[in-house]
Write a protein that holds these residues in place. Structure first.
Motif, short mmCIF file in Angstrom:
data_model
loop_
_atom_site.label_atom_id
_atom_site.label_comp_id
_atom_site.label_asym_id
_atom_site.label_seq_id
_atom_site.Cartn_x
_atom_site.Cartn_y
_atom_site.Cartn_z
N LEU A 106 0.84 -1.20 0.00
CA LEU A 106 0.00 0.00 0.00
C LEU A 106 0.87 1.25 0.00
N LYS A 119 -6.61 -0.58 7.14
CA LYS A 119 -6.64 -1.70 6.18
C LYS A 119 -5.74 -2.85 6.65
N ASN A 156 -5.66 -4.87 0.04
CA ASN A 156 -6.26 -3.83 -0.80
C ASN A 156 -7.54 -4.29 -1.48
#
Ligand code: ADP
Length: 233
Positions: A106, A119, A156
Motif C-alpha cells: 500500500l 486496512k 487492498n
C-alpha cells in the motif's frame, strides 16, 4: 460479465513445450475454484497467465474486463491491483515486521499512512494475526507466515485472490486452517479465489468447483465437489 474469460488459449514456451492447449474456461465473480493436476500438467502456467506473469501465445485471457494477453507491460500494474497472489514459499521481507510486510504494497502505491493503518489491521484480523503485528517473519511458524502472506494479498481488497500451492509446505492441520481462512475471505468479501493444489483431502472436503488439468488441457470441470465421486460415476 464473468470475472475471468479464457478462450482458445495456448501457451507454448520458447523451448517448444506446449504447457497449455486450447483452454476455455469462464469463472464468475465470487467463485472458489480449485485447479488440480499432476506436476508439470500446466497449473502454474494457467495461473501465471491470469496475472500476466506469462503471456498466452494465442487466444484470449480476460480478467476483470482487462484483455491480459494484449495488455502493455507499462499497464500491468493496473491488472495487479485487482489481484492478490499467495505462493507456496512465503516471500516475506525478513527485516520488516508483520505489520510492515502487509503495509508495504500500500505504501508502494502511495497510499497515506492514515488510510493504510485500518486496512492492515483489518487484514491481520481476518487471518487471526492482529496480536503478531510487531513480530518478524522468523518468529512465526510456517502456518502463521502463510497467514501473513494472505493478509498481504487481501489488504487492498482485490477482486481476485490467486493461490499457487499455498499449503504445499504445510502440515495437514495447518493446511486445513489456511483453506478455512480462504473460504471465510471468499464468503465474507466475495473475493474470487483460484487455488492450485496437490492436496486431495482439501479438495474432497471443500466441495468447490474443480478444474482438472491434464497435459495442458482442461480435462474436467466439476461444477461442485469431489472429483473422486465424479470419477467413479
Ligand atoms: P504445473 O504447475 O502443473 O506443475 P507448469 O505450468 O509449471 O505445470 O508446467 C507445464 C509444462 O511447461 C511443463 O512441461 C514445464 O516443464 C513447462 N514449463 C513451465 N515453465 C516453463 C518455462 N518458463 N520455460 C519452458 N518450459 C516451461
Amino acid at each position: 460479465m464473468n470475472l475471468i474469460e479464457v478462450k482458445n488459449c495456448y501457451k507454448v514456451y520458447n523451448n517448444g513445450v506446449t504447457a497449455v492447449a486450447d483452454f476455455n474456461v469462464s469463472i464468475e465473480r465470487g467463485e472458489f475454484v480449485f485447479v488440480i493436476g499432476a506436476s508439470g500438467s500446466g497449473k502454474s502456467t494457467f495461473i501465471k497467465m491470469l496475472y500476466r506473469e506469462e503471456r498466452p501465445t494465442s487466444g484470449r485471457v480476460d480478467v476483470g474486463g482487462i484483455n491480459v494477453a494484449r495488455l502493455r507491460n507499462s499497464k500491468v500494474y493496473k491488472l495487479r491491483r485487482k489481484i492478490g497472489i499467495v505462493f507456496q514459499d512465503f516471500k516475506l521481507l525478513p527485516k520488516l515486521t508483520v505489520y510492515e510486510n502487509v503495509a508495504f504494497a500500500l505504501e508502494a502505491i502511495g497510499m497515506h499512512t492514515k488510510e493504510i493503518r485500518p486496512k492492515v489491521i483489518k487484514a491481520l484480523e481476518n487471518v487471526g494475526l492482529k496480536d503478531k503485528a510487531r513480530s518478524f517473519p522468523n518468529q512465526l511458524s510456517g502456518g502463521e507466515q502463510q497467514r501473513v502472506c494472505i493478509a498481504r494479498a487481501i489488504v487492498n481488497n482485490p477482486k481476485l485472490l490467486i493461490c499457487d500451492e499455498p499449503t504445499g509446505n504445510l502440515d495437514p492441520d495447518i493446511s486445513n486452517e489456511i483453506v478455512n481462512i480462504l473460504e471465510k475471505i471468499n464468503k465474507d468479501s466475495g473475493t474470487t479465489i483460484i487455488m492450485a493444489t496437490h492436496d486431495r483431502e482439501i479438495v474432497e472436503r471443500m466441495k468447490k468447483r474443480v478444474l482438472l488439468i491434464d497435459n495442458g488441457v482442461l480435462a474436467k470441470d466439476y461444477a461442485k465437489g469431489s472429483y473422486k465421486v465424479h470419477e467413479s460415476n
